[in-house]
Design an enzyme around this catalytic site. Structure first.
Site, PDB file in Angstrom:
ATOM      1  N   CYS A 165       0.815  -1.124   0.270  1.00 36.10           N
ATOM      2  CA  CYS A 165      -0.099   0.389  -0.524  1.00 36.10           C
ATOM      3  C   CYS A 165       0.648   1.212   0.101  1.00 36.10           C
ATOM      4  O   CYS A 165       0.283   2.573   0.010  1.00 36.10           O
ATOM      5  CB  CYS A 165      -1.259  -0.193   1.151  1.00 36.10           C
ATOM      6  SG  CYS A 165      -1.957  -1.725   1.283  1.00 36.10           S
ATOM      7  N   HIS A 305      -2.309   7.338   7.033  1.00 36.48           N
ATOM      8  CA  HIS A 305      -2.407   6.342   5.930  1.00 36.48           C
ATOM      9  C   HIS A 305      -3.738   6.187   5.734  1.00 36.48           C
ATOM     10  O   HIS A 305      -4.754   5.660   4.985  1.00 36.48           O
ATOM     11  CB  HIS A 305      -1.465   5.370   6.240  1.00 36.48           C
ATOM     12  CG  HIS A 305      -2.020   4.603   5.694  1.00 36.48           C
ATOM     13  ND1 HIS A 305      -1.493   4.328   4.500  1.00 36.48           N
ATOM     14  CD2 HIS A 305      -1.784   3.146   5.983  1.00 36.48           C
ATOM     15  CE1 HIS A 305      -1.406   2.604   4.201  1.00 36.48           C
ATOM     16  NE2 HIS A 305      -2.097   1.997   5.137  1.00 36.48           N
ATOM     17  N   GLU A 316      -0.254   5.026  13.984  1.00 34.79           N
ATOM     18  CA  GLU A 316      -0.157   5.839  13.001  1.00 34.79           C
ATOM     19  C   GLU A 316      -1.051   7.544  14.471  1.00 34.79           C
ATOM     20  O   GLU A 316       0.924   8.234  14.054  1.00 34.79           O
ATOM     21  CB  GLU A 316      -1.013   6.204  11.834  1.00 34.79           C
ATOM     22  CG  GLU A 316      -0.650   7.270  10.683  1.00 34.79           C
ATOM     23  CD  GLU A 316      -1.702   7.136  10.143  1.00 34.79           C
ATOM     24  OE1 GLU A 316      -2.658   6.300   9.821  1.00 34.79           O
ATOM     25  OE2 GLU A 316      -0.667   8.508   9.250  1.00 34.79           O
ATOM     26  N   LYS A 337      -8.686   8.204   2.549  1.00 39.67           N
ATOM     27  CA  LYS A 337      -9.657   6.827   2.767  1.00 39.67           C
ATOM     28  C   LYS A 337     -11.386   6.352   3.272  1.00 39.67           C
ATOM     29  O   LYS A 337     -11.605   5.252   2.472  1.00 39.67           O
ATOM     30  CB  LYS A 337      -8.501   5.714   2.561  1.00 39.67           C
ATOM     31  CG  LYS A 337      -7.374   5.382   1.990  1.00 39.67           C
ATOM     32  CD  LYS A 337      -6.807   4.528   3.049  1.00 39.67           C
ATOM     33  CE  LYS A 337      -5.257   4.331   2.585  1.00 39.67           C
ATOM     34  NZ  LYS A 337      -3.975   5.602   2.681  1.00 39.67           N
ATOM     35  N   HIS A 342     -10.114   2.142   0.508  1.00 43.63           N
ATOM     36  CA  HIS A 342      -8.108   1.687   0.319  1.00 43.63           C
ATOM     37  C   HIS A 342      -7.442   1.502  -1.414  1.00 43.63           C
ATOM     38  O   HIS A 342      -7.828  -0.345  -1.305  1.00 43.63           O
ATOM     39  CB  HIS A 342      -7.213   0.674   1.224  1.00 43.63           C
ATOM     40  CG  HIS A 342      -5.827   0.976   1.520  1.00 43.63           C
ATOM     41  ND1 HIS A 342      -5.502   1.496   0.991  1.00 43.63           N
ATOM     42  CD2 HIS A 342      -5.655   0.046   2.186  1.00 43.63           C
ATOM     43  CE1 HIS A 342      -4.229   1.024   1.113  1.00 43.63           C
ATOM     44  NE2 HIS A 342      -4.431   0.066   2.429  1.00 43.63           N
ATOM     45  N   PHE A 403       1.778  -3.496   4.135  1.00 43.64           N
ATOM     46  CA  PHE A 403       1.796  -5.121   4.656  1.00 43.64           C
ATOM     47  C   PHE A 403       2.954  -5.315   3.751  1.00 43.64           C
ATOM     48  O   PHE A 403       3.693  -5.449   3.427  1.00 43.64           O
ATOM     49  CB  PHE A 403       0.535  -5.778   3.929  1.00 43.64           C
ATOM     50  CG  PHE A 403      -0.137  -5.699   4.552  1.00 43.64           C
ATOM     51  CD1 PHE A 403      -0.597  -5.319   5.761  1.00 43.64           C
ATOM     52  CD2 PHE A 403      -1.550  -7.115   4.226  1.00 43.64           C
ATOM     53  CE1 PHE A 403      -1.943  -5.478   5.989  1.00 43.64           C
ATOM     54  CE2 PHE A 403      -2.516  -6.650   4.646  1.00 43.64           C
ATOM     55  CZ  PHE A 403      -3.072  -6.159   5.563  1.00 43.64           C
TER      56      PHE A 403
END
Lengths: 417, 80
Positions: A165, A305, A316, A337, A342, A403
């Site tokens: 991502c 994010h 975060e 998002k 996403h 990831f």
């Protein structure tokens, strides 16, 4: 050697809430959600039956049917957003030195759907190997940039980046570095993803990464809310035209903003879960600021994010707290998002477009669906939950984590001569 | 065998985005119809599916024009 300055002179986007930059930005300000029932396949048996799909796109308006047969939707999206970005940039394709124009696009998975469909067809035909000669050029991620260079004749650096991502952030970062070093004049960069398919939804469901709020999917993407239960899959692409400042000035280009720094770190904690103390995410933000010569107090806005996963959002926030201290409560924060879902590897690209529009209009778009801010997050932080916020926007960070433990932070600034 | 010709014309026109009327036997796939090697291989796959035949590799290599393809298909259909 003196590094060259790098600016953004064109943008294009195709997203679940708008099929070009203007539509997308208008929807962001209005707080429109791109979520809906999955239409790309029958999701009946899946734990998650909704996603943020691209809507009302008549692809043959952009790409001839003959070429479409050779392109996975991820390559199609990137082509459409690139066509818009190039037009927006005003770059004269007759005049530009094409040996000095590169294409670097990020994609988390590439031609995932084409791969899956072909495997299904193979099994259904009793495993008789009758594969299409077009198959691998649809599956391989690198053809995303290949198709663009082929269409326009751009002969400069050409490849894709893959860091889940954070993919597009790495693409933009690589483009930045090559331009800084004077290895190119212009680089077409950004990201694309088209993974609303059975394998992706099923796979992410198995990891418990996706929201399963099927009875109230409109509110499923709810970053930082106490009741968030996972991310919502999105699809689409965005393209940025990155250009060496001197090259942009010489042709009188309109400049949206300057890319001034990048931080990149790895979590080394777990293959999917973020480090709970956010130390590497924090380091990523710090490195980006150092790279651009910016002090934490100078940052106006962080496009987070913020995927709406229980662990990711909290980590975060902890990283931001540890990086910014008291200044954190003065920052404008949001999650694109919350509206787009996403877009995996394309996320950092569409979020960069949102940032550059924010700089242009001194307006930050809202984060939608925060009803009860997670009580573990400082309650005085400003997530723009009540609507767009007007404020001078000069210095912005964009966080993207993937990831695998990839953390990338981009630092954008208002261009000043 | 005009049935084969018609079917072949439709398949080629669809795959290469050309006008079916332009798909005449003397036309070369690469020089006249804009096909590259991938398109030609894909077309062979389509012909095989449409006519229930299997085209041997050496047969494929001799196909330059639409007429070559039709001849090869007619032969393979007759042998079925």
């Amino acid at each position: 050697m003196e590094l060259q300055r790098v600016v953004i002179t064109g943008m294009g986007a195709i997203t679940p809430i708008g099929n070009n930059v203007d539509e997308y930005w208008a929807a962001l300000l209005k707080g429109v959600s791109g979520v809906g029932p999955i239409t790309h396949f029958n999701p009946e048996k899946f734990d998650t039956r909704f996603a943020c799909e691209v809507k009302n796109l008549n692809i043959t308006d952009f790409i001839p049917k003959k070429s479409l047969q050779r392109m996975d939707p991820c390559a199609q999206f990137a082509m459409v957003s690139t066509m818009e970005a190039l037009q927006d940039s005003g770059l004269d394709l007759e005049q530009v030195n094409k040996e000095r124009v590169g294409v670097i696009i990020g994609s988390g998975i590439g031609g995932f759907t084409s791969m899956m469909d072909s495997a299904i067809a193979f099994v259904e035909s009793n495993r008789v190997p009758r594969f299409s000669p077009y198959l691998l050029i649809k599956v391989l991620g690198d053809v995303i940039s290949g198709h663009i260079s082929l269409k326009y004749g751009f002969e400069g650096p050409n490849y894709i980046t893959s860091a889940a991502c954070a993919s597009a952030a790495n693409a933009i970062g690589d483009a930045f570095h090559l331009l800084q070093l004077g290895k190119a004049d212009v680089i077409i960069t950004g990201g694309t993803e088209a993974s609303v398919n059975e394998t992706a939804i099923g796979g992410f469901n198995a990891m418990h990464a996706l929201s399963t709020r099927n009875d109230d999917y409109v509110h499923a993407s709810r970053p930082f809310d106490r009741d968030r239960d996972g991310f919502v899959m999105g699809e689409g692409a965005a393209t940025l035209i990155l250009e060496r400042l001197d090259h942009a000035l010489a042709r009188g280009a309109r400049i949206y903003g300057e890319l001034c720094g990048i931080g990149m770190t790895a979590d080394t904690h777990h293959i999917t879960a973020p480090a709970p103390d956010g130390h590497s995410a924090s380091a990523s933000m710090r490195l980006a600021m150092q790279d651009g010569g910016v002090r934490p107090e100078e940052v106006d806005y962080i496009n987070m994010h913020g995927t709406s996963t229980p662990q990711g959002d909290l980590a975060e926030c902890i990283a931001i707290q540890n990086t910014f201290g008291d200044h954190a409560s003065r920052l404008l924060l949001n999650s694109t998002k919350s509206m787009t879902g996403h877009l995996l590897g394309a996320g950092p690209a569409i979020e960069s477009v949102a940032i550059l529009k924010s700089i242009q209009h001194n307006t930050v778009h809202p984060t939608i669906n925060i009803e009860h801010l997670d009580e573990r997050i400082p309650q005085d932080w400003n997530f723009c939950a009540d609507g767009p916020v007007q404020h001078p926007i000069n210095t912005v960070l964009s966080n993207s984590f993937g990831f695998g433990g990839h953390n990338v932070t981009l630092l954008y600034k208002r261009y000043r001569g | 065998m005009s049935e084969i010709l018609e079917k072949v014309q439709t398949i080629i026109a669809d795959k290469l985005s050309v006008n079916p009327a332009d798909v005449t036997p003397e036309k070369s796939f690469s020089d006249d119809l804009g096909a590259d090697s991938l398109d030609t291989a894909e077309l062979v796959l389509d012909f095989e599916n449409a006519f229930g035949i299997k085209m041997p590799q050496e047969e494929m290599e001799n196909i330059i024009t639409v007429g070559d393809a039709i001849n090869a298909i007619e032969k393979l259909v007759a042998e079925k």
